[in-house]
Design a protein around this motif. Structure first.
Motif, short mmCIF file in Angstrom:
data_model
loop_
_atom_site.label_atom_id
_atom_site.label_comp_id
_atom_site.label_asym_id
_atom_site.label_seq_id
_atom_site.Cartn_x
_atom_site.Cartn_y
_atom_site.Cartn_z
N ALA A 11 14.56 8.39 6.55
CA ALA A 11 13.13 8.06 6.68
C ALA A 11 12.62 7.44 5.39
O ALA A 11 11.98 6.37 5.40
CB ALA A 11 12.32 9.30 7.03
N GLY A 37 20.42 12.25 2.80
CA GLY A 37 19.92 13.41 3.55
C GLY A 37 20.94 13.87 4.57
O GLY A 37 22.09 14.19 4.21
N SER A 55 26.03 9.30 15.16
CA SER A 55 25.79 8.19 16.08
C SER A 55 24.31 7.82 16.09
O SER A 55 23.45 8.63 15.73
CB SER A 55 26.28 8.53 17.49
OG SER A 55 25.45 9.50 18.07
N GLY A 384 18.50 22.23 8.73
CA GLY A 384 18.99 20.94 9.25
C GLY A 384 18.03 20.23 10.18
O GLY A 384 17.85 19.02 10.08
N LEU A 385 17.42 20.97 11.08
CA LEU A 385 16.60 20.30 12.10
C LEU A 385 15.26 21.00 12.29
O LEU A 385 15.21 22.22 12.50
CB LEU A 385 17.35 20.28 13.44
CG LEU A 385 18.47 19.23 13.53
CD1 LEU A 385 19.41 19.55 14.68
CD2 LEU A 385 17.89 17.82 13.70
N VAL A 419 13.49 13.36 15.79
CA VAL A 419 14.45 13.73 14.75
C VAL A 419 15.63 12.76 14.65
O VAL A 419 16.38 12.80 13.68
CB VAL A 419 15.02 15.15 14.97
CG1 VAL A 419 13.92 16.18 14.97
CG2 VAL A 419 15.84 15.24 16.25
N ILE A 421 17.96 9.27 14.29
CA ILE A 421 17.97 8.24 13.23
C ILE A 421 16.96 7.12 13.53
O ILE A 421 16.16 6.78 12.66
CB ILE A 421 19.41 7.70 13.02
CG1 ILE A 421 20.29 8.82 12.45
CG2 ILE A 421 19.42 6.47 12.12
CD1 ILE A 421 21.78 8.50 12.41
#
Ligand SMILES: Cc1cc2nc3c(=O)[nH]c(=O)nc-3n(C[C@H](O)[C@H](O)[C@H](O)COP(=O)(O)OP(=O)(O)OC[C@H]3O[C@@H](n4cnc5c(N)ncnc54)[C@H](O)[C@@H]3O)c2cc1C
Length: 443
Positions: A11, A37, A55, A384-385, A419, A421
């Protein structure tokens, strides 16, 4: 004009790219010792592989647009297979067609033996936000939730559907309307015509951050933790670096692209409402365990997901050497598994060897045996998320409103509206555009 971007994940780098290619001078301040990141390359058994994100959703344009912009077109590849299975009721079962776990073909679901579905109930989509679990269970029953929707969402958010927001995590399910199964079938039929769903890069998607950071006009600094962000008479001052040796950096504008807990701390003084809302966003921690085998027999397909109700240690496995031709070309078998969901605090306290042994035992069960791996690596992703719990979009609106009231300040990243890419790249570029459009950088 000089802009500081706090956080060197995708980001922040996308924001920096948008600013630098529009003529601004950008310094990216990354707290850890490397940029990227959640995108990271590492070596396993002599191969360089993605140990984080691997991916890029190709159905949204923003990821591949940036890949194109930085000249990595010639490395773009698409998966050899995206046929995934669900490991449940003791065996691997081909996943029937779904839209985020909502069956698009009731007969195919029944034939799969994965879940039993009662007669679907046709109900209006509520105006207020609800949990994914409440929405799906009421319409399609608990088994569809537990064995299809939960593992799929677990793969993306590492969360629990009884907490995750329908509107924030699965707007595509809400958009199906009242008759979920019919609409899912129509959605699938329309989607198959529009080309590959995912893309990757030969050599790993985690090559992207360094290439973006090399854009003229971007200076990327690592080991540069930002500790405070304060307004000055004509811009912003950042406190950067170790507490024993803090450097003051003066810039015209700031983009905070750090995860929510760090962003909350940094915004506490200048945008307290935003800080308060950000502090309420939880994160799930997980680990990716990557195994390399010299020669292993594995079934076809990209891998499998596991319903948490089945109580296995791993929650998913990807056979990278089936999925990506560049991995297959190494002649080795590469499998990556993920462990850890929101709230599972004790699981990741085990050491790497324990995690790798238990995950390998599950893989052997699922695949009916595997030889000893040549090598394995455990990559931990603490925080992580972000978890988009019910009401998430209200929190995001609060942050956006609060930050919009402060000149020369923007935020972006996975904590807000997606979240993946492409979503975080879109978030970064939009933050940069708002600064550019506001004329903050013209004077
Ligand atoms: C294991 C895993 C697998 C994933 N797989 C995929 C996938 O295959 N495809 C996909 O699309 N998405 C995937 N995702 C999601 C996606 O990778 C992330 O959501 C996204 O990369 C996050 O980007 P970001 O820039 O918002 O945040 P981050 O990548 O978290 O970057 C934020 C950066 O800010 C830095 N920072 C924090 N505080 C400070 C501070 N005070 N000062 C300076 N720097 C600071 C951090 O060190 C970090 O580098 C995956 C995520 C995980 C965890």
């Amino acid at each position: 004009m000089r802009v500081a971007v706090v956080g060197g994940g995708m980001a922040g780098l996308a924001a920096a790219y948008e600013l630098a290619t529009s003529g601004a001078e950008v310094v990216v301040l990354e707290g850890s010792d490397r940029i990227g990141g959640k995108l990271r390359l590492g070596e396993v058994g002599g191969l360089t592989l993605d140990l984080g994100a691997e991916s890029i959703l190709a159905r949204r344009p923003e990821g591949l647009d940036l890949v194109h912009g930085v000249g990595l077109d010639d490395r773009v590849v698409h998966p050899e297979t995206i046929t995934a299975s669900i490991w449940t009721h003791g065996t691997l079962r081909a996943m029937p067609p779904t839209v985020m776990g909502i069956p698009a073909d009731a007969a195919a679901l029944a034939a799969s033996g994965i879940a039993e579905m009662p007669s679907p109930r046709i109900l209006p989509v509520p105006d207020e936000d609800v949990s994914v679990a409440d929405f799906v269970t009421e319409r399609l029953g608990r088994d569809v939730l537990d064995r299809l929707v939960e593992p799929l969402l677990g793969g993306v958010y590492a969360g629990h559907t009884d907490q995750l927001s329908l509107r924030a995590t699965t707007p595509q399910i809400a958009a199906l309307g009242e008759d979920l199964i019919t609409a899912a079938a129509e959605h699938r039929a329309a989607a198959t015509a529009t080309g590959p769903v995912f893309a990757g890069l030969v050599g790993g998607v985690a090559q992207l951050p360094a290439v973006v950071a090399a854009t003229p006009g971007i200076e990327a600094r690592v080991d540069a933790t930002v500790r405070a962000v304060t307004r000055t008479a004509d811009g912003w001052r950042l406190s950067v670096g170790p507490t024993t040796d803090v450097e003051q950096l003066d810039v015209d504008a700031v983009v905070v692209a750090a995860p929510a807990p760090a962003a909350a701390r940094l915004l506490a003084q200048e945008a307290p409402e935003a800080a308060f809302a950000l502090a309420a966003i939880d994160y799930a921690s997980m680990a990716i365990i990557t195994y390399v085998f010299d020669d292993a027999e594995v079934p076809e397909g990209s891998g499998f997901l596991v319903p948490p109700v089945d109580g296995t240690f791993i929650k998913a496995a990807t056979v990278s050497s089936n999925k990506w031709a560049w991995v297959a070309a190494t002649g080795r078998t590469v499998i990556r598994t993920s462990v850890g969901r929101a709230g599972e605090t004790t699981l990741l306290q085990h050491d790497d060897g324990h995690l790798a042994t238990r995950a390998l035992a599950d893989l052997r069960d699922a695949f009916g045996g595997l030889p000893e791996p040549t090598d394995w690596v455990v990559q931990r992703w603490g925080g992580g998320l972000p978890q988009y719990d019910v009401g998430h979009l209200d929190r995001v609106e609060t942050v956006e409103r609060s930050v919009a009231g402060v000149q020369g300040l923007e935020v972006c990243g996975a904590a807000y509206r997606g979240v993946g890419i492409p979503a975080v790249i879109a978030s970064g570029r939009a933050a940069a555009r708002r600064l550019l459009d506001a004329g903050t950088l013209d004077s």
